[in-house]
Design an enzyme around this catalytic site. Structure first.
Site, short mmCIF file in Angstrom:
data_model
loop_
_atom_site.label_atom_id
_atom_site.label_comp_id
_atom_site.label_asym_id
_atom_site.label_seq_id
_atom_site.Cartn_x
_atom_site.Cartn_y
_atom_site.Cartn_z
N HIS A 242 0.82 -1.21 0.00
CA HIS A 242 0.00 0.00 0.00
C HIS A 242 0.86 1.28 0.00
O HIS A 242 0.79 2.11 -0.90
CB HIS A 242 -0.90 0.03 1.25
O1 RIB Z 1 -5.01 0.39 4.51
C1 RIB Z 1 -3.61 0.39 4.37
C2 RIB Z 1 -3.00 1.51 5.14
O2 RIB Z 1 -3.27 1.34 6.52
C3 RIB Z 1 -1.47 1.54 5.03
O3 RIB Z 1 -1.03 2.86 5.17
C4 RIB Z 1 -1.03 0.73 6.21
O4 RIB Z 1 0.27 1.09 6.68
C5 RIB Z 1 -2.05 1.11 7.23
O5 RIB Z 1 -1.63 2.33 7.82
#
Ligand code: RIB
Ligand code: CA
Length: 310
Positions: A242
């Site tokens: 992500h």
């Molecule tokens: O949904 C994914 C996000 O939430 C990413 O930034 C992960 O690190 C969590 O913070």
């Protein structure tokens, strides 16, 4: 000339990979790292940034500042079930690091960086948007100078990862997300619609790091193991990158197709399309192969040169 970047983060396994990617990317200069409560309590986030600084020894060494310890208007929900109690996979034997400064001065650092670099600055938000919302409250004029805000968050046309309709960063602090969306900022949102296409097979990281033995490579393999295991168990073909994708899109926006949209934030952090003038643009399709090549080529460069004295 490298573009100045401020990274606001809740380190977390994927945040850590995004930081390592940023510190090996010549297009940008990480001038500051601010921490925010999210995956882990903010104090632990500071410890994790100092662990990664000691491991990677980036130059220039960024300014580090602690931010909000809780969301604007609700209790903190952490991501420790996924990231581990300490946020980096609960490994033993991290080398000792200096005690991080724990005064909450992220807002003043964001204001300073915004006024210093103005249009040149990209703020990359990898956690809940609490710090950015607090900075808007403190000095909206400074925030309006920032050239670009690239934020990982939201689930627009896909299911959420905390509830069926909400993604974690937006779920943790929907009030902050609402204020950021209402502020008419140059907001480039990288939602689950894009990040779920950025999946790193386990074999990928092992083959990439085989060429780079040493403490950094060994630590990366170790702290990502928990993420691989949980993402695999939830049906992904590997580790979902992500935050590294959001960081890569700050470096090279052509890695994605973008769509201008108007979003509203629901009471539990839902990111819903609505009619009217767009208030952000969202990353949709990505060139996953080109992103993974960039990520793996840069994640673990040749070991940092030891200082002559040591
Ligand atoms: O949904 C994914 C996000 O939430 C990413 O930034 C992960 O690190 C969590 O913070
Ligand atoms: Ca994060």
């Amino acid at each position: 000339m490298a573009s100045p970047v401020l990274i606001d983060t809740d380190p977390g396994i994927d945040d850590a990979l995004a930081l390592l990617l940023a510190w090996s990317s010549p297009e940008i200069s990480v001038e500051a790292v601010t921490t925010v409560a999210g995956n882990v309590p903010v104090e632990q986030g500071m410890v994790n940034v100092f662990r990664l600084l000691a491991l990677r020894q980036p130059t220039p060494r960024p300014v580090i500042a602690m931010g909000a310890a809780e969301p604007l208007a609700r209790a903190l929900v952490t991501g420790q079930r996924y990231h581990g109690e300490d946020g980096l996979g609960d490994l033993a034997n991290w080398p000792e690091t200096p005690k991080p400064p724990l005064e909450p001065d992220a807002v003043s650092v964001i204001i300073d960086q915004a006024r210093r670099s103005q249009r040149l600055l990209t703020l990359v938000a990898l956690g809940p948007l609490t710090n950015l919302a607090l900075t808007l409250k403190a000095d909206a004029g400074a925030v309006s100078l920032i050239g670009r805000i690239v934020a990982m968050g939201g689930a627009v046309d896909v299911p959420g990862n905390v509830t069926p309709t909400a993604e974690f960063n937006m779920y943790v602090d929907p009030e902050a997300a609402h204020r950021v969306l209402a502020a008419r900022l140059p907001l480039h949102l990288v939602p689950l619609d894009a990040t779920r296409q950025a999946v790193l097979p386990r074999a990928g990281i092992k083959s990439a790091l085989r060429r780079a033995t040493g403490p950094l490579a060994e630590r990366i393999v170790a702290f990502t193991e928990r993420g691989f295991r949980i993402d695999h168990a939830s049906g992904a073909q590997g580790l979902v990158l992500h935050d590294p994708l959001a960081l890569a899109l700050a470096i090279d926006p052509t890695l994605a197709e973008w769509e201008p949209v108007r979003l509203v934030i629901g009471p539990e952090g839902e990111t819903q399309r609505t009619s009217g003038e767009p208030n952000c643009r969202i990353a949709k399709g990505i060139d996953a192969n080109r992103f993974l090549r960039l990520f793996l080529d840069r994640l673990c460069p040749a070991l940092p040169r030891r200082r002559a004295s040591s």
